[in-house]
Design a protein around this motif. Sequence first.
Motif, mmCIF file in Angstrom:
data_model
loop_
_atom_site.group_PDB
_atom_site.id
_atom_site.type_symbol
_atom_site.label_atom_id
_atom_site.label_comp_id
_atom_site.label_asym_id
_atom_site.label_seq_id
_atom_site.Cartn_x
_atom_site.Cartn_y
_atom_site.Cartn_z
ATOM 1 N N SER A 96 0.827 -1.204 0.000
ATOM 2 C CA SER A 96 0.000 0.000 0.000
ATOM 3 C C SER A 96 0.862 1.254 0.000
ATOM 4 C CB SER A 96 -0.940 0.011 1.211
ATOM 5 O OG SER A 96 -0.188 -0.022 2.416
ATOM 6 N N LEU A 97 0.236 2.353 -0.388
ATOM 7 C CA LEU A 97 0.879 3.665 -0.388
ATOM 8 C C LEU A 97 0.215 4.497 0.694
ATOM 9 C CD1 LEU A 97 2.839 5.695 -1.712
ATOM 10 C CD2 LEU A 97 0.953 6.344 -3.244
ATOM 11 N N ILE A 98 1.007 5.009 1.614
ATOM 12 C CA ILE A 98 0.490 5.773 2.753
ATOM 13 C C ILE A 98 0.833 7.246 2.574
ATOM 14 C CG2 ILE A 98 0.622 6.098 5.250
ATOM 15 C CD1 ILE A 98 1.283 3.125 5.478
ATOM 16 N N ARG A 99 -0.161 8.102 2.801
ATOM 17 C CA ARG A 99 0.038 9.551 2.690
ATOM 18 C C ARG A 99 -0.630 10.261 3.866
ATOM 19 N NH1 ARG A 99 -1.414 10.287 -3.754
ATOM 20 N NH2 ARG A 99 0.593 9.579 -4.584
ATOM 21 N N LEU A 100 -0.114 11.440 4.170
ATOM 22 C CA LEU A 100 -0.647 12.278 5.250
ATOM 23 C C LEU A 100 -1.376 13.470 4.650
ATOM 24 C CD1 LEU A 100 -0.823 13.556 8.134
ATOM 25 C CD2 LEU A 100 1.521 14.414 7.721
ATOM 26 N N TYR A 101 -2.564 13.759 5.190
ATOM 27 C CA TYR A 101 -3.287 14.969 4.801
ATOM 28 C C TYR A 101 -4.109 15.450 5.987
ATOM 29 C CZ TYR A 101 -7.258 11.773 4.119
ATOM 30 O OH TYR A 101 -8.240 10.836 4.292
ATOM 31 N N GLY A 102 -4.708 16.617 5.868
ATOM 32 C CA GLY A 102 -5.507 17.184 6.942
ATOM 33 C C GLY A 102 -6.980 17.111 6.634
ATOM 34 N N ALA A 103 -7.742 16.515 7.527
ATOM 35 C CA ALA A 103 -9.190 16.381 7.325
ATOM 36 C C ALA A 103 -9.930 17.365 8.227
ATOM 37 C CB ALA A 103 -9.632 14.955 7.631
ATOM 38 N N SER A 150 -6.563 16.272 1.036
ATOM 39 C CA SER A 150 -7.034 15.058 0.365
ATOM 40 C C SER A 150 -5.891 14.069 0.228
ATOM 41 C CB SER A 150 -7.599 15.375 -1.022
ATOM 42 O OG SER A 150 -6.578 15.833 -1.883
ATOM 43 N N TYR A 151 -6.240 12.802 0.088
ATOM 44 C CA TYR A 151 -5.226 11.758 -0.074
ATOM 45 C C TYR A 151 -4.403 11.989 -1.331
ATOM 46 C CZ TYR A 151 -3.172 7.178 -1.010
ATOM 47 O OH TYR A 151 -2.284 6.162 -1.298
ATOM 48 N N SER A 152 -5.058 12.375 -2.414
ATOM 49 C CA SER A 152 -4.356 12.536 -3.690
ATOM 50 C C SER A 152 -3.279 13.615 -3.616
ATOM 51 C CB SER A 152 -5.344 12.871 -4.806
ATOM 52 O OG SER A 152 -6.046 14.065 -4.517
ATOM 53 N N ALA A 153 -3.467 14.606 -2.748
ATOM 54 C CA ALA A 153 -2.485 15.683 -2.602
ATOM 55 C C ALA A 153 -1.638 15.508 -1.349
ATOM 56 C CB ALA A 153 -3.202 17.033 -2.561
ATOM 57 N N GLY A 154 -1.785 14.358 -0.679
ATOM 58 C CA GLY A 154 -1.106 14.132 0.588
ATOM 59 C C GLY A 154 0.405 14.163 0.510
ATOM 60 N N VAL A 155 1.036 14.274 1.678
ATOM 61 C CA VAL A 155 2.501 14.378 1.773
ATOM 62 C C VAL A 155 3.043 13.202 2.585
ATOM 63 C CG1 VAL A 155 2.429 16.886 1.605
ATOM 64 C CG2 VAL A 155 2.355 15.802 3.863
ATOM 65 N N GLY A 156 4.372 13.103 2.599
ATOM 66 C CA GLY A 156 5.015 12.049 3.393
ATOM 67 C C GLY A 156 4.738 10.657 2.885
ATOM 68 N N THR A 195 -4.369 13.085 9.232
ATOM 69 C CA THR A 195 -4.871 11.758 8.846
ATOM 70 C C THR A 195 -3.876 11.043 7.967
ATOM 71 O OG1 THR A 195 -7.147 12.604 8.932
ATOM 72 C CG2 THR A 195 -6.778 10.524 7.756
ATOM 73 N N TRP A 196 -3.507 9.824 8.362
ATOM 74 C CA TRP A 196 -2.677 8.969 7.516
ATOM 75 C C TRP A 196 -3.593 7.939 6.866
ATOM 76 C CZ3 TRP A 196 -0.847 11.367 11.765
ATOM 77 C CH2 TRP A 196 0.400 11.997 11.671
ATOM 78 N N GLU A 197 -3.541 7.845 5.571
ATOM 79 C CA GLU A 197 -4.402 6.911 4.866
ATOM 80 C C GLU A 197 -3.562 5.976 3.986
ATOM 81 O OE1 GLU A 197 -7.912 6.993 1.429
ATOM 82 O OE2 GLU A 197 -7.759 8.666 2.841
ATOM 83 N N ALA A 198 -3.943 4.702 3.969
ATOM 84 C CA ALA A 198 -3.262 3.702 3.145
ATOM 85 C C ALA A 198 -4.197 3.230 2.055
ATOM 86 C CB ALA A 198 -2.816 2.522 3.997
#
Length: 201
Positions: A96-103, A150-156, A195-198
């Motif tokens: 999986s690909l994990i990214r950080l964003y703000g919800a 959003s996840y698509s624009a997430g960082v890290g 929020t970290w999402e995978a």
Amino acid sequence: MARLLPRVPRPGRRARRMGLAVSGIGALAVTAGLVWQSAYAAFTETTPAYTLTWSTGTVAIADDDAGAAMFSASGLRPGATQTRCITVTSTGSAPSLIRLYGAGKTTTRSLSTYLTVVVSAGTGGSAGSCVGFVPSSTVYRGTLAAFPTSYSAGVGSWTTAGSTSGETTSYQITYGLSASAPVSAQGGTAAVAFTWEAQNT
């Protein structure tokens, strides 16, 4: 007076022999047909019965903050700053690909414009303490207002190989209220849920 029936000529010896021969050939053909049918039914073969099975992989992610808010600060003054850490662990069996964003980002009096956020990724540390944290990269540096939502624009971003035994990355997050925050920011508020999402790759 008795009536005489016409006399039917008896077949000759040669005709009788021909009739017997034809009957024999017919019987032989029928018998051969039955034998062939029997042999055909006996010689069969099938492939081994291989059972096919399917199952899905899993995507699972958690952090070590025990559901507590990373930051909860009030009465901030220009120049105020604070640093916290958190460890994110993936235990999914699927890569999986994990990214950080703000919800749920909100703000009043444009406070988020004057709050700076720096996020570093690395190893060590925990939600309880940043002791032992070793940074490997800075994944975000900017205002809270510009933080992706959003996840698509997430960082890290980091990719897991898919291991139920756990794959971890630690993050250090520092916020600061700009020393040049204007008087108009007084009484302002800002909130966001990091929020970290995978998502499976």
